[in-house]
Motif scaffolding. Structure first.
Motif, mmCIF file in Angstrom:
data_model
loop_
_atom_site.group_PDB
_atom_site.id
_atom_site.type_symbol
_atom_site.label_atom_id
_atom_site.label_comp_id
_atom_site.label_asym_id
_atom_site.label_seq_id
_atom_site.Cartn_x
_atom_site.Cartn_y
_atom_site.Cartn_z
ATOM 1 N N LEU A 1 -10.980 -7.331 9.673
ATOM 2 C CA LEU A 1 -11.387 -7.092 8.289
ATOM 3 C C LEU A 1 -10.314 -6.325 7.526
ATOM 4 O O LEU A 1 -10.079 -6.571 6.342
ATOM 5 C CB LEU A 1 -12.714 -6.329 8.241
ATOM 6 N N GLN A 2 -9.670 -5.402 8.206
ATOM 7 C CA GLN A 2 -8.654 -4.578 7.558
ATOM 8 C C GLN A 2 -7.367 -5.360 7.311
ATOM 9 O O GLN A 2 -6.708 -5.172 6.295
ATOM 10 C CB GLN A 2 -8.347 -3.355 8.412
ATOM 11 N N ASN A 3 -7.000 -6.252 8.202
ATOM 12 C CA ASN A 3 -5.711 -6.934 8.103
ATOM 13 C C ASN A 3 -5.834 -8.352 7.562
ATOM 14 O O ASN A 3 -5.433 -8.627 6.445
ATOM 15 C CB ASN A 3 -5.016 -6.934 9.460
ATOM 16 N N TYR B 1 -8.609 -10.570 6.974
ATOM 17 C CA TYR B 1 -9.660 -10.944 6.028
ATOM 18 C C TYR B 1 -9.368 -10.420 4.630
ATOM 19 O O TYR B 1 -9.588 -11.106 3.634
ATOM 20 C CB TYR B 1 -11.014 -10.430 6.531
ATOM 21 N N LYS B 2 -8.857 -9.195 4.543
ATOM 22 C CA LYS B 2 -8.568 -8.581 3.253
ATOM 23 C C LYS B 2 -7.550 -9.412 2.465
ATOM 24 O O LYS B 2 -7.667 -9.573 1.263
ATOM 25 C CB LYS B 2 -8.047 -7.160 3.458
ATOM 26 N N HIS B 3 -6.577 -9.985 3.168
ATOM 27 C CA HIS B 3 -5.569 -10.798 2.498
ATOM 28 C C HIS B 3 -6.138 -12.145 2.058
ATOM 29 O O HIS B 3 -5.686 -12.722 1.082
ATOM 30 C CB HIS B 3 -4.362 -11.010 3.415
ATOM 31 N N ASN C 1 -9.271 -8.668 -3.673
ATOM 32 C CA ASN C 1 -9.832 -7.390 -4.082
ATOM 33 C C ASN C 1 -11.156 -7.134 -3.355
ATOM 34 O O ASN C 1 -12.131 -7.816 -3.572
ATOM 35 C CB ASN C 1 -10.042 -7.388 -5.598
ATOM 36 N N MET C 2 -11.144 -6.133 -2.490
ATOM 37 C CA MET C 2 -12.296 -5.867 -1.644
ATOM 38 C C MET C 2 -12.575 -4.371 -1.628
ATOM 39 O O MET C 2 -11.640 -3.575 -1.550
ATOM 40 C CB MET C 2 -11.988 -6.353 -0.223
ATOM 41 N N PHE D 1 -13.787 -0.680 -0.106
ATOM 42 C CA PHE D 1 -13.558 -0.064 1.190
ATOM 43 C C PHE D 1 -14.793 -0.292 2.058
ATOM 44 O O PHE D 1 -15.901 0.062 1.673
ATOM 45 C CB PHE D 1 -13.295 1.428 1.010
ATOM 46 N N HIS E 1 -19.784 -9.330 -1.782
ATOM 47 C CA HIS E 1 -18.919 -9.261 -0.603
ATOM 48 C C HIS E 1 -19.675 -9.560 0.696
ATOM 49 O O HIS E 1 -19.092 -10.102 1.635
ATOM 50 C CB HIS E 1 -18.192 -7.917 -0.540
#
Length: 135
Positions: free
Chosen positions: A23-25, A27-29, A33-34, A36, A68
């Protein structure tokens, strides 16, 4: 000698670590805009076929959170595929995402308690000052 942790606990811990990283690496890309978010917990069924993943959103707007969560659910296959490449298992569990409100509710309740204590102290101070004026 008994094992310290059951297999389901070890698998849940590994899935927790990997999904948080995904999720941090990755998926976020993919999403952009996501808000925290954190993975607050993972429960794996005894047969290792299903994993409940509890997500905490640090966002006040419920519409953003719902949006989200919907995106997460739509991208389950993508996340499961990435997870399959990272974990060495015969079959990767089906992922089920749930919003975990316990942390945000805890913070809200803590703030309410702090406000109440501050008001009580102010009220006590005013009462003490009134008592001194009357004496």
């Amino acid at each position: 000698m008994a094992r310290e942790f059951s297999r389901t606990d070890r698998v849940a811990q590994q899935i927790h670590k990997e999904v948080a990283s995904l999720l941090q690496n990755e998926y976020k890309h993919r999403i952009g805009n996501m808000p925290f978010i954190t993975v607050s917990g993972v429960e794996v069924s005894r047969d290792l076929a299903h994993a409940k993943i509890f997500i905490t959103f640090y966002e006040n707007d419920q519409e953003v959170v719902k949006h989200h969560m919907k995106l997460l659910i739509e991208n389950i296959a993508f996340l499961r595929g990435l997870l399959a490449r990272r974990v060495r298992m015969r079959a990767v569990p089906h992922l089920h995402f749930f919003e975990d409100k316990s942390i945000t509710e805890g913070m809200r309740i803590s703030n309410l308690v702090s406000e109440t204590v501050a008001r009580d102290k102010a009220r006590q101070k005013n009462t003490d000052e009134d008592q001194e004026e009357q004496d």
